[in-house]
Motif scaffolding. Structure first.
Motif, mmCIF file in Angstrom:
data_model
loop_
_atom_site.group_PDB
_atom_site.id
_atom_site.type_symbol
_atom_site.label_atom_id
_atom_site.label_comp_id
_atom_site.label_asym_id
_atom_site.label_seq_id
_atom_site.Cartn_x
_atom_site.Cartn_y
_atom_site.Cartn_z
ATOM 1 N N HIS A 1 107.967 89.330 47.387
ATOM 2 C CA HIS A 1 108.419 89.175 48.772
ATOM 3 C C HIS A 1 109.170 87.861 48.969
ATOM 4 O O HIS A 1 110.178 87.820 49.680
ATOM 5 C CB HIS A 1 107.253 89.256 49.750
ATOM 6 C CG HIS A 1 107.703 88.988 51.140
ATOM 7 N ND1 HIS A 1 108.512 89.855 51.835
ATOM 8 C CD2 HIS A 1 107.529 87.916 51.937
ATOM 9 C CE1 HIS A 1 108.808 89.324 53.006
ATOM 10 N NE2 HIS A 1 108.220 88.152 53.087
ATOM 11 N N SER A 43 117.622 87.227 51.402
ATOM 12 C CA SER A 43 118.080 87.333 52.790
ATOM 13 C C SER A 43 118.637 86.004 53.279
ATOM 14 O O SER A 43 119.637 85.969 54.006
ATOM 15 C CB SER A 43 116.938 87.771 53.706
ATOM 16 O OG SER A 43 116.534 89.062 53.411
ATOM 17 N N GLU A 60 112.651 88.375 47.919
ATOM 18 C CA GLU A 60 113.415 89.132 48.914
ATOM 19 C C GLU A 60 113.823 88.253 50.083
ATOM 20 O O GLU A 60 114.959 88.327 50.567
ATOM 21 C CB GLU A 60 112.594 90.316 49.424
ATOM 22 C CG GLU A 60 112.394 91.412 48.408
ATOM 23 C CD GLU A 60 111.402 92.466 48.876
ATOM 24 O OE1 GLU A 60 111.080 92.506 50.087
ATOM 25 O OE2 GLU A 60 110.950 93.250 48.021
ATOM 26 N N ASP A 97 112.701 90.644 57.070
ATOM 27 C CA ASP A 97 111.965 90.047 55.948
ATOM 28 C C ASP A 97 110.995 88.971 56.433
ATOM 29 O O ASP A 97 109.896 88.837 55.898
ATOM 30 C CB ASP A 97 112.926 89.460 54.915
ATOM 31 C CG ASP A 97 113.582 90.527 54.060
ATOM 32 O OD1 ASP A 97 113.116 91.681 54.067
ATOM 33 O OD2 ASP A 97 114.574 90.195 53.369
#
Length: 154
Positions: free
Chosen positions: A19, A26, A22, A59
């Protein structure tokens, strides 16, 4: 000898690493969108910034769920390492502040006029700086609790 199965903690920390990667992607997309040329192509620039912000916002909401949610990082961490409660409280406050910055930027970037590009860029750069520091604080917290470097670039 059979390989051992990962512990629930290892599985959770691996999910946290993914995560973080990710969220970093972003952040990078927003940085690239903000840096793109805007003159004579304001509509395309605005659209690119908006798309990057929407993805970053999603996110970041997921990040809050992973950390503050009922089965999140902070609850488990406070159970095993209550000495870190001040750091957890600080990170939770940062979540609210960053969420507000994202919302402000989404509003400002929704339809900037030509003279608002610099304002959007200033707000976006401030947001990215806050996110970088927040990720550093989170990484420090996990390391203090578990002696594990969760990095973020997988």
């Amino acid at each position: 000898m059979e390989p051992s199965s990962p512990t629930p903690e290892q599985v959770f920390l691996e999910a946290l690493r993914r995560h973080r990667a990710e969220l970093r992607e972003s952040m990078s997309a927003l940085e690239q969108a903000l840096a793109a040329p805007a003159p004579t192509r304001l509509d395309a620039w605005t659209q690119r910034v908006h798309v990057a912000l929407v993805e970053l916002s999603a996110d970041f909401r997921e990040h809050i769920d992973i950390t503050e949610g009922p089965d999140g990082l902070y609850g488990g961490l406070l159970t095993t390492a209550p000495r870190l409660s001040n750091a957890v409280a600080r990170l939770t406050r940062e979540h609210a502040q960053i969420r507000d910055l994202v919302e402000d930027l989404l509003t400002c970037a929704s339809e900037p006029e030509a003279n608002d590009v610099n304002r959007v860029r200033d707000l976006g750069t401030a947001l990215l700086g806050r996110l970088v520091r927040h990720r550093q604080h989170g990484s420090d917290l996990v390391y203090e609790a578990y002696a594990v470097d969760i990095g973020g670039e997988t």
